[in-house]
Structure formats: C-alpha cells, structure tokens
Scaffold this motif. Structure first.
Motif, mmCIF file in Angstrom:
data_model
loop_
_atom_site.group_PDB
_atom_site.id
_atom_site.type_symbol
_atom_site.label_atom_id
_atom_site.label_comp_id
_atom_site.label_asym_id
_atom_site.label_seq_id
_atom_site.Cartn_x
_atom_site.Cartn_y
_atom_site.Cartn_z
ATOM 1 N N GLY A 41 0.613 -4.972 -4.382
ATOM 2 C CA GLY A 41 -0.279 -5.239 -3.252
ATOM 3 C C GLY A 41 0.567 -5.564 -2.033
ATOM 4 N N GLY A 42 1.747 -6.138 -2.306
ATOM 5 C CA GLY A 42 2.709 -6.402 -1.238
ATOM 6 C C GLY A 42 2.208 -7.437 -0.245
ATOM 7 N N ALA A 43 2.858 -7.458 0.902
ATOM 8 C CA ALA A 43 2.456 -8.390 1.951
ATOM 9 C C ALA A 43 1.013 -8.095 2.362
ATOM 10 N N SER A 44 0.618 -6.827 2.326
ATOM 11 C CA SER A 44 -0.734 -6.467 2.729
ATOM 12 C C SER A 44 -1.759 -7.291 1.966
ATOM 13 N N VAL A 45 -1.586 -7.363 0.648
ATOM 14 C CA VAL A 45 -2.570 -8.058 -0.181
ATOM 15 C C VAL A 45 -2.286 -9.556 -0.270
ATOM 16 N N ARG A 50 14.260 -7.434 -7.096
ATOM 17 C CA ARG A 50 14.657 -6.887 -5.802
ATOM 18 C C ARG A 50 15.405 -5.581 -6.036
ATOM 19 N N GLY A 51 14.927 -4.520 -5.412
ATOM 20 C CA GLY A 51 15.560 -3.212 -5.613
ATOM 21 C C GLY A 51 16.610 -2.933 -4.554
ATOM 22 N N ARG A 52 17.643 -2.207 -4.963
ATOM 23 C CA ARG A 52 18.712 -1.840 -4.035
ATOM 24 C C ARG A 52 19.124 -0.408 -4.342
ATOM 25 N N PRO A 90 0.808 -1.225 0.000
ATOM 26 C CA PRO A 90 0.000 0.000 0.000
ATOM 27 C C PRO A 90 0.842 1.277 0.000
ATOM 28 N N GLY A 91 1.972 1.252 0.734
ATOM 29 C CA GLY A 91 2.843 2.433 0.743
ATOM 30 C C GLY A 91 3.370 2.719 -0.651
ATOM 31 N N GLY A 92 3.764 1.671 -1.370
ATOM 32 C CA GLY A 92 4.360 1.836 -2.695
ATOM 33 C C GLY A 92 3.348 2.069 -3.798
ATOM 34 N N ASP A 133 -0.880 -10.774 4.338
ATOM 35 C CA ASP A 133 -1.204 -10.247 5.672
ATOM 36 C C ASP A 133 -2.672 -9.826 5.809
ATOM 37 N N CYS A 134 -2.909 -8.579 5.421
ATOM 38 C CA CYS A 134 -4.191 -7.952 5.701
ATOM 39 C C CYS A 134 -5.338 -8.619 4.930
ATOM 40 N N VAL A 135 -5.211 -8.694 3.628
ATOM 41 C CA VAL A 135 -6.316 -9.214 2.802
ATOM 42 C C VAL A 135 -6.598 -10.697 3.094
ATOM 43 N N GLY A 187 5.367 3.289 5.132
ATOM 44 C CA GLY A 187 4.831 1.978 5.508
ATOM 45 C C GLY A 187 5.577 1.300 6.637
ATOM 46 N N ASP A 188 5.426 -0.021 6.692
ATOM 47 C CA ASP A 188 5.948 -0.800 7.819
ATOM 48 C C ASP A 188 7.460 -0.692 7.979
ATOM 49 N N CYS A 189 8.179 -0.348 6.924
ATOM 50 C CA CYS A 189 9.632 -0.222 7.059
ATOM 51 C C CYS A 189 10.002 1.010 7.884
ATOM 52 N N ALA A 243 1.805 0.253 12.054
ATOM 53 C CA ALA A 243 1.721 -0.878 11.120
ATOM 54 C C ALA A 243 0.300 -1.067 10.611
ATOM 55 N N LEU A 244 -0.115 -0.145 9.755
ATOM 56 C CA LEU A 244 -1.446 -0.218 9.164
ATOM 57 C C LEU A 244 -1.343 0.086 7.680
ATOM 58 N N ALA A 245 -2.144 -0.624 6.884
ATOM 59 C CA ALA A 245 -2.137 -0.398 5.453
ATOM 60 C C ALA A 245 -2.542 1.046 5.134
ATOM 61 N N SER A 246 -3.523 1.557 5.886
ATOM 62 C CA SER A 246 -4.011 2.910 5.612
ATOM 63 C C SER A 246 -2.925 3.955 5.876
ATOM 64 N N SER A 295 -5.963 -12.458 5.789
ATOM 65 C CA SER A 295 -6.485 -12.684 7.143
ATOM 66 C C SER A 295 -7.936 -12.214 7.248
ATOM 67 N N LYS A 296 -8.246 -11.089 6.612
ATOM 68 C CA LYS A 296 -9.635 -10.617 6.695
ATOM 69 C C LYS A 296 -10.576 -11.489 5.879
ATOM 70 N N THR A 297 -10.064 -12.134 4.841
ATOM 71 C CA THR A 297 -10.917 -13.044 4.070
ATOM 72 C C THR A 297 -11.198 -14.305 4.893
ATOM 73 N N VAL A 342 9.111 -1.291 -8.171
ATOM 74 C CA VAL A 342 9.861 -2.545 -8.178
ATOM 75 C C VAL A 342 9.374 -3.380 -7.013
ATOM 76 N N ASP A 343 8.934 -4.602 -7.285
ATOM 77 C CA ASP A 343 8.524 -5.469 -6.164
ATOM 78 C C ASP A 343 8.952 -6.903 -6.468
ATOM 79 N N CYS A 344 9.407 -7.602 -5.423
ATOM 80 C CA CYS A 344 9.886 -8.975 -5.648
ATOM 81 C C CYS A 344 8.783 -10.006 -5.528
ATOM 82 N N ASP A 345 7.615 -9.626 -4.967
ATOM 83 C CA ASP A 345 6.563 -10.630 -4.767
ATOM 84 C C ASP A 345 5.290 -10.373 -5.564
ATOM 85 N N GLY A 346 5.023 -9.144 -5.896
ATOM 86 C CA GLY A 346 3.790 -8.832 -6.610
ATOM 87 C C GLY A 346 3.151 -7.608 -6.000
HETATM 88 C C1 LIG Z 1 -1.709 -10.780 9.689
HETATM 89 C C2 LIG Z 1 -1.778 -9.307 9.454
HETATM 90 C C3 LIG Z 1 -3.005 -8.704 9.271
HETATM 91 C C4 LIG Z 1 -3.082 -7.343 9.021
HETATM 92 N N1 LIG Z 1 -4.299 -6.755 8.877
HETATM 93 C C5 LIG Z 1 -4.394 -5.438 8.657
HETATM 94 C C6 LIG Z 1 -5.655 -4.801 8.534
HETATM 95 O O1 LIG Z 1 -6.673 -5.451 8.640
HETATM 96 N N2 LIG Z 1 -5.696 -3.483 8.283
HETATM 97 C C7 LIG Z 1 -4.569 -2.733 8.167
HETATM 98 O O2 LIG Z 1 -4.645 -1.526 7.940
HETATM 99 N N3 LIG Z 1 -3.341 -3.296 8.285
HETATM 100 C C8 LIG Z 1 -3.246 -4.622 8.537
HETATM 101 N N4 LIG Z 1 -2.014 -5.204 8.683
HETATM 102 C C9 LIG Z 1 -0.814 -4.374 8.508
HETATM 103 C C10 LIG Z 1 -0.566 -4.161 7.028
HETATM 104 O O3 LIG Z 1 -0.543 -5.406 6.357
HETATM 105 C C11 LIG Z 1 0.751 -3.434 6.832
HETATM 106 O O4 LIG Z 1 0.727 -2.266 7.606
HETATM 107 C C12 LIG Z 1 0.960 -3.089 5.374
HETATM 108 O O5 LIG Z 1 1.156 -4.266 4.643
HETATM 109 C C13 LIG Z 1 2.175 -2.194 5.184
HETATM 110 O O6 LIG Z 1 2.306 -1.902 3.843
HETATM 111 P P1 LIG Z 1 3.733 -1.575 3.203
HETATM 112 O O7 LIG Z 1 3.431 -0.867 1.922
HETATM 113 O O8 LIG Z 1 4.596 -0.928 4.168
HETATM 114 O O9 LIG Z 1 4.432 -2.958 2.896
HETATM 115 P P2 LIG Z 1 4.003 -4.431 2.502
HETATM 116 O O10 LIG Z 1 2.532 -4.586 2.343
HETATM 117 O O11 LIG Z 1 4.714 -5.270 3.481
HETATM 118 O O12 LIG Z 1 4.669 -4.613 1.069
HETATM 119 C C14 LIG Z 1 6.041 -4.467 0.877
HETATM 120 C C15 LIG Z 1 6.417 -5.138 -0.411
HETATM 121 O O13 LIG Z 1 7.768 -4.815 -0.728
HETATM 122 C C16 LIG Z 1 8.421 -5.973 -1.189
HETATM 123 N N5 LIG Z 1 9.865 -5.824 -0.997
HETATM 124 C C17 LIG Z 1 10.576 -5.913 0.149
HETATM 125 N N6 LIG Z 1 11.885 -5.672 -0.090
HETATM 126 C C18 LIG Z 1 11.988 -5.426 -1.407
HETATM 127 C C19 LIG Z 1 13.063 -5.105 -2.266
HETATM 128 N N7 LIG Z 1 14.304 -4.950 -1.801
HETATM 129 N N8 LIG Z 1 12.816 -4.939 -3.573
HETATM 130 C C20 LIG Z 1 11.557 -5.079 -4.062
HETATM 131 N N9 LIG Z 1 10.510 -5.370 -3.306
HETATM 132 C C21 LIG Z 1 10.706 -5.525 -1.989
HETATM 133 C C22 LIG Z 1 7.809 -7.074 -0.354
HETATM 134 O O14 LIG Z 1 8.026 -8.317 -0.960
HETATM 135 C C23 LIG Z 1 6.342 -6.654 -0.375
HETATM 136 O O15 LIG Z 1 5.710 -7.156 -1.520
HETATM 137 C C24 LIG Z 1 -1.899 -6.561 8.945
HETATM 138 C C25 LIG Z 1 -0.652 -7.170 9.139
HETATM 139 C C26 LIG Z 1 -0.595 -8.523 9.409
HETATM 140 C C27 LIG Z 1 0.731 -9.163 9.634
#
Ligand SMILES: Cc1cc2nc3c(=O)[nH]c(=O)nc-3n(C[C@H](O)[C@H](O)[C@H](O)COP(=O)(O)OP(=O)(O)OC[C@H]3O[C@@H](n4cnc5c(N)ncnc54)[C@H](O)[C@@H]3O)c2cc1C
Length: 489
Positions: free
Chosen positions: A39-43, A133-135, A14-16, A46-48, A333-335, A340-343, A50-52, A33-37
């Motif tokens: 939407g990131g971990a959120s989609v 993977r970005g550096r 979500p941050g990106g 993690d978030c998506v 975002g989480d970094c 630690a919220l998607a919003s 777990s809520k499903t 640039v993303d290594c997993d797809g």
């Molecule tokens: C189980 C669980 C449930 C959650 N439920 C909610 C919720 O209901 N509501 C809510 O608001 N938040 C929720 N959260 C928190 C939310 O998921 C995170 O706050 C959100 O994902 C943060 O988004 P982000 O953009 O920082 O990174 P992420 O969503 O973590 O995405 C980061 C992406 O960057 C990629 N990446 C990492 N390093 C590199 C690199 N070097 N090069 C390229 N790509 C890279 C990762 O692979 C990933 O795809 C939950 C978290 C967890 C663990």
C-alpha cells in the motif's frame, strides 16, 4: 520446461502493488519488496489517511455551513464569540465537536486494514511479498538479468535475481533545515495521526494541495488555522478560478490565509510553536504542520551505478512506457516525478509490466489524467488546463457556469463552485474541464470519459441528466458551448 519471467518490484505503493497484480496475472514470478508494508505511503501515511480524516471534516463542514439555511434547529449553542484572538475571525457557534483521538484511531485502523487487504490480493494472485529494503546491484548478467539485494530490519540479506526490476520507491516529506518536525508540535503529514487532541491553533506551512487539504480539514474539525503561502494565492498549481473560490471560502470561514509569506524557521517555545517568515515577521500557534513538498526516495539504492539516470530533482527519468535508461529497469510513481498521484503511479506500474511482458501497451497519456483536491468545496480537473489555453498550448473555447444557478445546489444550500468546460473551437471536442463543488471528485467522471473518448460538447449536452442534479450543470455548460459554437459557424 517453460521459462517463467522473474520480476522484482522495489516499493509496494500503488506503483508497485498494481504492477505486481498485473505481472502475476500475466504469468510472471513476482516479488514485491517493501520496508513499510504494502500500500506504501499512499495507504499508510498519505492518501488514504488524509482522505479518511477529511471524511470527518466533511461531515462537520456540511453541518456547519448549511444547518441554519436548511432549517435545522440546534439548541443550547455555546458560543465562543469573543474568544477568537489575533488574526482569526470569530468562529461560528457549535454544538458538535470532534474526538481527534477517536478519529485518528479510525484513520490508522482503516489504513492498516487496507494494507493487509492489498498484501492478501498480491499473495492470492501468486506474488511474493518481502519485508525489507531493496537495493539494485550494478551490472547485468550475460542473460540480461539483474540482482536486487534485500536487507531485512534485523540486517539479514537475501539476493534476488530478476529479468526485470521495477523501482517504485515513492517519496518522503521535504524538510526545511530550521523547521525540522519534532513529531509533537512541529509535524509533517505522516505524523499528524498520532495527535490525540485537536490543535487549538494550527499553522500550516505550504499552500499546495497537501497544505490546502489539511488546512481546510483542521479548520472544519475546529482548529483555528493559519495557512502560510509563499506564493500570492493558495493552490498556485491549480486552476486560478478554482483557487480563488477556495481562498474566498477559507477566509469566510475564518482561516487566516497569509499570501507571499515564506516560512524560514519553526521552533518550539514552551507549549507553543513560533514560525518566522523570510521578512522577519513571526506567527505563533500551538502546532505547526509542514507541507512543503516531497523528495523522491532514490538515494542510496544503487540506481546511478546500475545506469539509471536521475534528473536534477533526484527523480528517475522514464519514457512513456516506464523504461529508465538502464535496460531491464523500469520505474513508476512518485520516484519518477511525473505526476504525484496514486492513480498515475498505478498506471505507470501496470504499463511497465505490459511492456516488459509483451502485452498490448498504451503509452502514458497525461492529458487524460483526472485529479482532485479534497477541500470543501472539492476541486476536480481533467485534461488541458486554463493555463494551457491562456499560454497558447491549445486553442479552446471556455464556458464557466456558477453552481449558484443550479436548482439542486440551491436546494442543498451550496453557494460556492462552478463547472468549467474546454472544447476545441471547430469540432467541439471536449479537451478538459474543472468542477468546483462538494464531491467534485465524482462529478468530474463524465468529463473524463468525454476527454478520453474525444466526445463533443453536443454529445455531452444530449445525454439525459437527472433533474435536479449537480451534473445537470455539466450538461448545461456543454449546451452553452455547443450553442456558441453553432452560432459562430
Ligand atoms: C498527504 C497526501 C495526500 C495524498 N492524497 C492523494 C489522493 O487523494 N489521491 C491521489 O491520487 N494521490 C494522493 N497523494 C499522492 C499519492 O499518495 C502518491 O502519488 C502515491 O503514494 C505514489 O505511489 P508510489 O507507488 O509511487 O509510492 P508510495 O505510495 O510512496 O510507496 C512507496 C513505498 O516504497 C517503500 N520504499 C521506499 N524505498 C524502498 C526500498 N529501498 N526498499 C523497499 N521499499 C522501499 C516505501 O516505504 C513505501 O512503502 C497524496 C500524497 C500526500 C502526501
């Protein structure tokens, strides 16, 4: 020729991706640039997902907790009375069950579809999406630009030049060295969606938001759950009244909640898992879910050599407009470890783009963030907290109204929950609130609007609410605060 600003975003959560949409809409040339797809971990994990999963759990809970009271007749209940062993209470008899394989297939399908939708939106907006993977490379060119190297899965590399870089790499599950997940019976929250059978006895280690959400969900799906908490209550970071309601509900539903119990190790013993606590006690289950926090993805991507300061926790230091200590490098975002919220991640990403691209920007204000714990009942919060008031951070009046008195709640058979509102003593301006109820995530919105716009309790109280409705309790609690305020003047 007109100069087009180049932006490279590392991480497509979500941050990106929200930043990419803003950057592209403001005319920049954006690469994500993303290594997993996207939407990131959120989609994806993690978030998506777990809520499903919780959506299925919610249907089960609603049925289990209210069918008798609402007069629904269920024939041929096969009671498992007496089979409950050890610390679990006897489960209520059930005729409905869960096909976890089917649930998890739905979870993964939905997550992937959402990732594809996001990729399509970013591409449609004019952004470029790269898998790899970005550096961040050290140093800045004389024109202020920076270089990001992208390494694809096959090892191929490509260099990208950017006028600004946004780091939005998220976080990954923290691990305890003596309790490493094996992906089969000792799991982290990204691995649970590979299960095809419901865990019979699930030990959840960690009673923060993630642990509580999964413990509640699996309990509702039919697992016998033990929740291991190192603190003296579940959800130590949340409103204490709300946490007490949830813990009481968990226990009443038969969950084994272990307070002041720090897990030290988890190991496979045949087809079971044995968790050893710091005081030497052991607990046994068929599966164990580790939910002991997250570690930021900030290692090995060139941050410090590029001048990006990291906090002791490994999170990236940022200011309120998402700047890091390195010129031209932003983080979201989480970094960043801000919240630690998607919003919040999405907002930090958008703010970074508005700031760098010279658009009007409002600095991040964490006192207006609304958040929800997706348990049953849900716990939604916004603005200043009870801890802020008790700790003297802000002077505020508090009124709490149990949902038991709400006519709609009575009709629905809802017994647990409350609405709590905080307002300034003199002006009556609403500064925060807590809602504990089914769908609290939806009910918190009027309080969020009030907090965001400095509305008073009088204004909340004077707006019509539907009769009967749970939101009637929000107006009622505001009315009580207004009356008390008037009486004290
Ligand atoms: C189980 C669980 C449930 C959650 N439920 C909610 C919720 O209901 N509501 C809510 O608001 N938040 C929720 N959260 C928190 C939310 O998921 C995170 O706050 C959100 O994902 C943060 O988004 P982000 O953009 O920082 O990174 P992420 O969503 O973590 O995405 C980061 C992406 O960057 C990629 N990446 C990492 N390093 C590199 C690199 N070097 N090069 C390229 N790509 C890279 C990762 O692979 C990933 O795809 C939950 C978290 C967890 C663990």
């Amino acid at each position: 020729m007109e100069y087009v600003t180049r932006i490279v975003i590392i991480g497509g959560g979500p941050g990106g991706y929200e930043a990419a949409l803003v950057g592209a809409s403001l005319g920049a040339e954006v690469t994500v640039v993303d290594c997993d797809g996207l939407g990131g971990a959120s989609v994806l994990t993690d978030c998506v997902p777990s809520k499903t999963l919780i959506a299925t759990a919610e249907v089960m809970t609603n049925f289990d907790s209210s069918y008798e009271e609402l007069g629904i007749r269920v024939e041929d209940i096969a009671s498992d009375g007496g089979s409950a062993a050890g610390p679990y209470k006897e489960r209520p008899a059930r005729v409905v069950g869960v096909d976890l394989g089917k649930v998890n297939r739905r979870v993964k399908r939905l997550a992937l579809a959402q990732s594809h939708d996001i990729t399509a939106s970013v591409t449609r907006a004019g952004g470029r999406v790269m898998r790899g993977r970005g550096r961040l490379e050290p140093g800045q060119a004389p024109d202020g630009s920076r270089k990001v190297t992208v390494t694809a899965a096959d090892g191929a590399t490509e260099g990208l030049i950017a006028d600004a870089v946004l780091i939005a790499t998220g976080a990954h599950p923290r691990e305890i060295p003596d309790a490493l997940p094996d992906g089969e019976r000792i799991l982290n929250w990204t691995q649970v969606y590979d299960l095809t059978e419901l865990p019979e006895e699930l030990i959840v280690v960690g009673s923060g938001v993630t642990g509580a959400e999964f413990a509640g969900a699996y309990q509702a799906l039919g697992s016998r759950v033990t929740l291991v908490s190192s603190r003296d209550r579940v959800l130590p970071g949340e409103d204490p009244d709300a946490a007490a309601v949830l813990e009481d509900v968990f226990r009443r539903r038969g969950m084994n909640v272990m307070a002041r119990s720090r897990a030290q190790s988890a190991k496979r013993v045949g087809d079971r898992v044995e968790v050893t606590l710091a005081d030497g006690r052991t607990i046994s289950g068929t599966h164990c879910l580790m939910a002991v926090g997250s570690i930021p993805n900030t290692e090995g991507i060139g941050l410090e050599s590029a001048g990006v300061r990291l906090k002791d926790s490994g999170h990236i230091w940022t200011d309120k407009v998402s700047r890091t200590t390195a010129p031209g490098v932003y983080a979201a975002g989480d970094c960043t470890g801000v919240f630690a919220l998607a919003s919040v991640a999405a907002m930090q990403g958008r703010i970074a783009m508005y700031h760098f691209l010279g658009d009007a920007v409002t600095p991040l204000n964490l006192k207006t963030v609304s958040a929800n714990v997706f348990t049953d009942p849900e716990i939604a919060t916004v603005g200043y907290s009870q801890a802020d008031i008790d700790g003297g951070v802000i002077d505020a009046r508090v009124v709490k109204l149990p949902l038991l008195r709400n006519p709609r709640a009575k009709m629905q058979g809802i017994r647990d929950g409350f609405v709590k509102l905080f307002c300034r003593p003199g002006t009556g301006i609403v500064v925060g609130g807590v809602v504990v109820s089914p769908r609290a995530s939806e009910l918190i919105h009027p309080i969020s609007i009030a907090v965001d716009n400095n509305l008073t309790v009088e204004q909340i109280a004077s707006a019509f609410t539907v009769y009967p409705s749970l939101s009637g309790s929000i107006a009622e609690v505001a009315r009580q605060l207004h009356t008390r305020k008037a009486a004290s003047e």
